[in-house]
Write an enzyme that holds these catalytic residues in place. Structure first.
Site, PDB file in Angstrom:
ATOM      1  N   HIS A  85       0.842  -1.197   0.000  1.00  0.00           N
ATOM      2  CA  HIS A  85       0.000   0.000   0.000  1.00  0.00           C
ATOM      3  C   HIS A  85       0.874   1.241   0.000  1.00  0.00           C
ATOM      4  CE1 HIS A  85      -3.765  -2.144   0.629  1.00  0.00           C
ATOM      5  NE2 HIS A  85      -3.050  -2.967   1.387  1.00  0.00           N
ATOM      6  N   THR A 134      14.087  -6.514  -0.369  1.00  0.00           N
ATOM      7  CA  THR A 134      13.402  -5.299  -0.798  1.00  0.00           C
ATOM      8  C   THR A 134      13.936  -4.798  -2.136  1.00  0.00           C
ATOM      9  OG1 THR A 134      14.964  -3.945   0.445  1.00  0.00           O
ATOM     10  CG2 THR A 134      12.915  -4.573   1.579  1.00  0.00           C
ATOM     11  N   LYS A 135      15.056  -5.374  -2.575  1.00  0.00           N
ATOM     12  CA  LYS A 135      15.693  -5.007  -3.846  1.00  0.00           C
ATOM     13  C   LYS A 135      16.103  -6.272  -4.566  1.00  0.00           C
ATOM     14  CE  LYS A 135      17.237  -0.562  -2.332  1.00  0.00           C
ATOM     15  NZ  LYS A 135      18.024   0.111  -1.408  1.00  0.00           N
TER      16      LYS A 135
END
Length: 191
Positions: A121, A168-169
């Site tokens: 979100h 996250t990457k």
């Protein structure tokens, strides 16, 4: 930031959340039918048969390769967005939250409790808008127990995300990642 600045900032208002721009695919009947079949045959520990699970996923549009192992307790959000290559393993209690495409290559191991996320979100919007992005796990990737792969991540060939870590990457090929957020710790030799 001062207390006065915090008081005048906008606040999240979930009553304004609008998910209508998102279209998960399939019609309402297909999505409801999948919800129950997923609960009865995949998410349960009472039905351990790989072949039937693969057949069920295929019948709802998933592309499942040869000799894929699907352990008990697996949760697949929308199988029509899922591709799994040959000889891959999906461990107990893995959650594949495929709101949009998830591509899992050949010989990939998702250890127990791993989570693959394609949605989140937008915390900067008062309406907390849904944001989605695909996940790609190339051939030979290993996602460790209870590790989490976030939306938009590509794990290149033979990358490893260690137990409990959070990607996250993108993860580089033949490299081991650890931590939250996951960082490169060393190369992965394959002999």
């Amino acid at each position: 930031m001062t207390m006065l600045q915090i008081k005048v900032m906008q606040q999240t208002d979930l009553s304004t959340y609008n998910n209508s721009p998102f279209h998960p695919g399939g019609n309402a009947i297909k999505r409801v039918l999948w919800f129950y079949l997923n609960a009865i045959f995949l998410k349960t520990s009472l039905f351990p048969f790989n072949g039937f699970k693969a057949l069920l996923l295929r019948s709802f549009g998933a592309k499942i390769g040869k000799k894929v192992i699907i352990r008990p307790g697996v949760n697949v959000k929308y199988p029509w967005h899922l591709t799994i290559g040959d000889h891959s393993w999906v461990g107990e209690n893995v959650w594949i939250d495929c709101l949009v495409p998830v591509t899992i290559g050949n010989n990939v191991c998702l250890s127990q409790g791993a989570v693959i996320l394609t949605g989140s979100h937008d915390y900067k919007k008062t309406s907390f808008d849904l944001i989605t992005d695909k996940v790609i796990l190339e051939n030979g990737v290993w996602i460790g127990a209870c590790a989490l792969v976030n939306a938009g991540v590509t794990a290149a060939s033979h990358a490893v995300l260690t137990s409990g870590s959070v990607a996250t990457k993108n993860l580089e090929a033949y490299t081991i990642y650890q931590g939250n957020p996951a960082v490169k710790i060393r190369l992965r030799p394959v002999e």
